[in-house]
Scaffold this active site. Structure first.
Site, short mmCIF file in Angstrom:
data_model
loop_
_atom_site.label_atom_id
_atom_site.label_comp_id
_atom_site.label_asym_id
_atom_site.label_seq_id
_atom_site.Cartn_x
_atom_site.Cartn_y
_atom_site.Cartn_z
N ASP A 98 0.87 -1.06 0.17
CA ASP A 98 -0.41 -0.33 0.03
C ASP A 98 0.59 1.22 0.33
OD1 ASP A 98 1.15 0.00 2.90
OD2 ASP A 98 -0.42 -0.55 3.65
N GLU A 120 -1.06 -8.69 -1.34
CA GLU A 120 -1.77 -8.11 -0.12
C GLU A 120 -2.90 -7.41 -0.21
OE1 GLU A 120 0.25 -5.90 3.21
OE2 GLU A 120 1.06 -7.64 3.71
N GLU A 134 -1.39 5.65 3.51
CA GLU A 134 -1.67 3.83 2.65
C GLU A 134 -3.41 3.23 2.41
OE1 GLU A 134 0.10 5.28 5.49
OE2 GLU A 134 1.80 4.52 5.02
N ARG A 218 3.16 7.95 9.06
CA ARG A 218 2.34 9.40 9.00
C ARG A 218 1.48 9.95 9.77
NH1 ARG A 218 5.32 12.19 3.66
NH2 ARG A 218 6.99 9.69 3.41
C1 UD1 Z 1 7.16 4.33 3.64
C2 UD1 Z 1 5.95 3.76 2.75
C3 UD1 Z 1 5.32 3.55 4.47
C4 UD1 Z 1 5.72 1.98 5.29
C5 UD1 Z 1 7.19 2.48 5.47
C6 UD1 Z 1 7.81 1.41 5.85
C7 UD1 Z 1 4.28 6.01 1.94
C8 UD1 Z 1 3.93 6.94 1.48
N1 UD1 Z 1 5.30 5.40 2.38
O1 UD1 Z 1 7.19 5.20 4.53
O2 UD1 Z 1 3.49 3.19 3.25
O3 UD1 Z 1 4.89 1.98 5.59
O4 UD1 Z 1 7.70 3.45 3.60
O5 UD1 Z 1 8.59 1.52 6.36
O6 UD1 Z 1 4.61 4.58 0.60
N2 UD1 Z 1 14.96 7.38 4.32
C9 UD1 Z 1 15.91 7.26 4.44
N3 UD1 Z 1 16.86 5.72 4.01
C10 UD1 Z 1 16.13 5.37 3.75
C11 UD1 Z 1 14.25 5.01 3.95
C12 UD1 Z 1 14.16 6.47 4.66
O7 UD1 Z 1 16.47 8.04 4.18
O8 UD1 Z 1 16.32 3.63 3.37
C13 UD1 Z 1 14.30 8.63 4.83
C14 UD1 Z 1 14.69 9.95 3.44
O9 UD1 Z 1 14.81 10.80 3.86
C15 UD1 Z 1 13.00 9.34 3.25
C16 UD1 Z 1 11.63 9.18 4.07
O10 UD1 Z 1 12.73 8.48 5.07
O11 UD1 Z 1 12.02 10.95 1.98
C17 UD1 Z 1 10.91 8.89 4.15
O12 UD1 Z 1 10.82 7.83 2.96
P1 UD1 Z 1 8.81 7.60 2.48
O13 UD1 Z 1 9.91 6.28 2.07
O14 UD1 Z 1 8.88 8.61 1.50
O15 UD1 Z 1 8.51 6.76 3.05
P2 UD1 Z 1 8.02 5.99 5.21
O16 UD1 Z 1 7.95 6.98 5.92
O17 UD1 Z 1 9.57 5.64 4.74
#
Ligand code: UD1
Ligand code: UDP
Length: 383
Positions: A98, A120, A134, A218
């Site tokens: 999601d 899923e 999500e 979030r």
């Molecule tokens: C995302 C998914 C969420 C999922 C979660 C699992 C969306 C909107 N959110 O949330 O549904 O449950 O992943 O963990 O799709 N970052 C890093 N390194 C990484 C990963 C993230 O630095 O390996 C930081 C970066 O600054 C990035 C931020 O986290 O911009 C947010 O990452 P993002 O994938 O947008 O959202 P998540 O909060 O990780």
């Protein structure tokens, strides 16, 4: 033998964990031409999983930027996936879960008139803002999907209520249980190192209880997340004999309040501290931590599904869950994101042995470890 091209598209840690067993299974079939495309929505946390399962993507769209916004990420993802689909022209696109990657891949596939298989499928809270974004990603992806792989009967019911034809729904179990079983097997006789823990080992725990924590939703950002951190601080103060291990998600909106509020309890800052703020752990290490834990406090979807197999009680720091099966079974409880309630419910579980035993029975409503096999058999039949 007609060869069919299947493109698997994923981008974050949980998608990789849950897609890995399907990739391993697809690779066994000579009539499937598999294309693995990662969006790189996550970077470090995705790469950790690829390494464990020895998955080498054919395409990496490298989309992650620090603190990315949902709109920017979605726009970039749709246009990059579109290019990938135009060059590869798969017969089926397979997506899982999601996230923004999932919705973007479903949208780009629709624009290219390529059928989508959604792994899923059918999880719902009924509230578009929880989890946000999500729940919307799920609802929208369902509309664009041809093959719906629902983990449970309840998920199938949700899809039927959304107007999906029964002929397009397949109840398969959740592939997270396949992954869990693969890793539990790998763990036998393996000595692990744990980044961020004293001597990179669990030996410092001795025979003390350990509470494992994760959090990243979030809709909890801001006040909700601060409340969660204050609850952990209070629990650490009330229970000096218990260690709290918290692998902190890399999202800056998570790291800032965690580091600010929990600093004084963090062992790295203060050797009297009983909170261990550590980097996200690789999947094998995390499963080992779950196995060693006494209670798990989380807002994670995947953890809610894995913990019941390990017989670990889970307190979910959210108001809603799209995974009510384990709540009904009595191994998972929703405690919301208010400090007082989180502290109260955790203390009850620590202090009341009878209650704890009731909570920690091993039971898994989410699968039998054979979901990937079932999904691949259906794909072979249907494309
Ligand atoms: C995302 C998914 C969420 C999922 C979660 C699992 C969306 C909107 N959110 O949330 O549904 O449950 O992943 O963990 O799709 N970052 C890093 N390194 C990484 C990963 C993230 O630095 O390996 C930081 C970066 O600054 C990035 C931020 O986290 O911009 C947010 O990452 P993002 O994938 O947008 O959202 P998540 O909060 O990780
Ligand atoms: N996980 C991990 N390392 C960690 C924390 C979690 O490998 O430090 C695993 C966990 O076992 C589960 C998945 O990551 O399979 C859950 O991911 P996350 O909580 O980020 O996302 P969600 O499931 O909430 O979408």
């Amino acid at each position: 033998m007609k060869i069919k091209k299947v493109a698997v598209i994923f981008g974050t840690r949980p998608e990789a964990i849950k897609m890995a067993p399907i990739i391993l299974e697809l690779k066994k079939h000579a009539n499937i031409n598999l294309r693995i495309c990662v969006t790189g929505q996550h970077r470090e946390m995705l790469d950790q999983v690829l390494e464990i399962f020895d998955i080498k993507p054919d395409f990496d769209l490298e989309l992650m930027t620090p603190n990315q916004t949902l709109s920017d990420l979605t726009a970039k993802a749709i246009s990059s996936i579109d290019k990938f689909l135009k060059s590869e022209k798969p017969d089926l696109v397979l997506i899982q879960g999601d996230t923004t990657t999932v919705f973007s891949a479903a949208m780009a596939s629709f624009y290219n008139k390529i059928p989508v298989g959604h792994v899923e499928a059918g999880l719902r809270t009924g509230n578009l803002y929880s989890p946000w974004p999500e729940e919307a990603n799920r609802v929208l992806t369902t509309k664009l999907t041809k093959l719906h792989f629902a983990p449970t009967e309840l998920n199938s019911k949700n899809l039927l209520e959304d107007g999906v034809s029964n002929d397009d729904i397949y109840i398969t179990g959740n592939t997270v249980i396949d992954s869990l079983f693969i890793v539990l097997k790998k763990l036998e006789g393996t000595e692990l190192e744990f980044e961020g823990l004293p001597n990179r080992s669990l030996t410092f725990l001795g025979d003390k209880k350990m509470i494992l924590i994760t959090g990243h939703r979030r809709e909890n950002f801001g006040e909700g997340f601060e409340n969660i951190c204050y609850a952990i601080a209070e629990l650490a103060r009330l229970n000096p004999d218990i260690n709290f291990i918290y692998p902190v998600h890399l999202n800056p909106n998570v790291r800032e309040p965690v580091n600010r509020i929990l600093k004084e309890y963090d062992y790295t800052e203060n050797k009297e501290g009983n909170v261990f703020l550590i980097p996200p752990q690789s999947y094998m290490q995390f499963i080992a931590l779950m196995n060693r834990s006494y209670i798990i406090l989380t807002d994670s979807g995947g953890v809610q599904e894995e913990a019941p197999s390990l017989g670990k009680p889970v307190l979910v720091m959210r108001d809603t869950t799209e995974r009510p099966e384990a709540v009904i079974a009595g191994t998972v409880k929703l405690v919301g994101n208010e400090t007082k309630e989180i502290v109260g419910q955790t203390q009850r579980l620590i202090q009341n042995v009878t209650l704890y035993e009731k909570f920690s029975k091993s039971y898994n409503p989410y699968g039998d470890g054979k979901a990937a096999k079932k999904i691949v058999q259906i794909i072979l039949r249907e494309i």
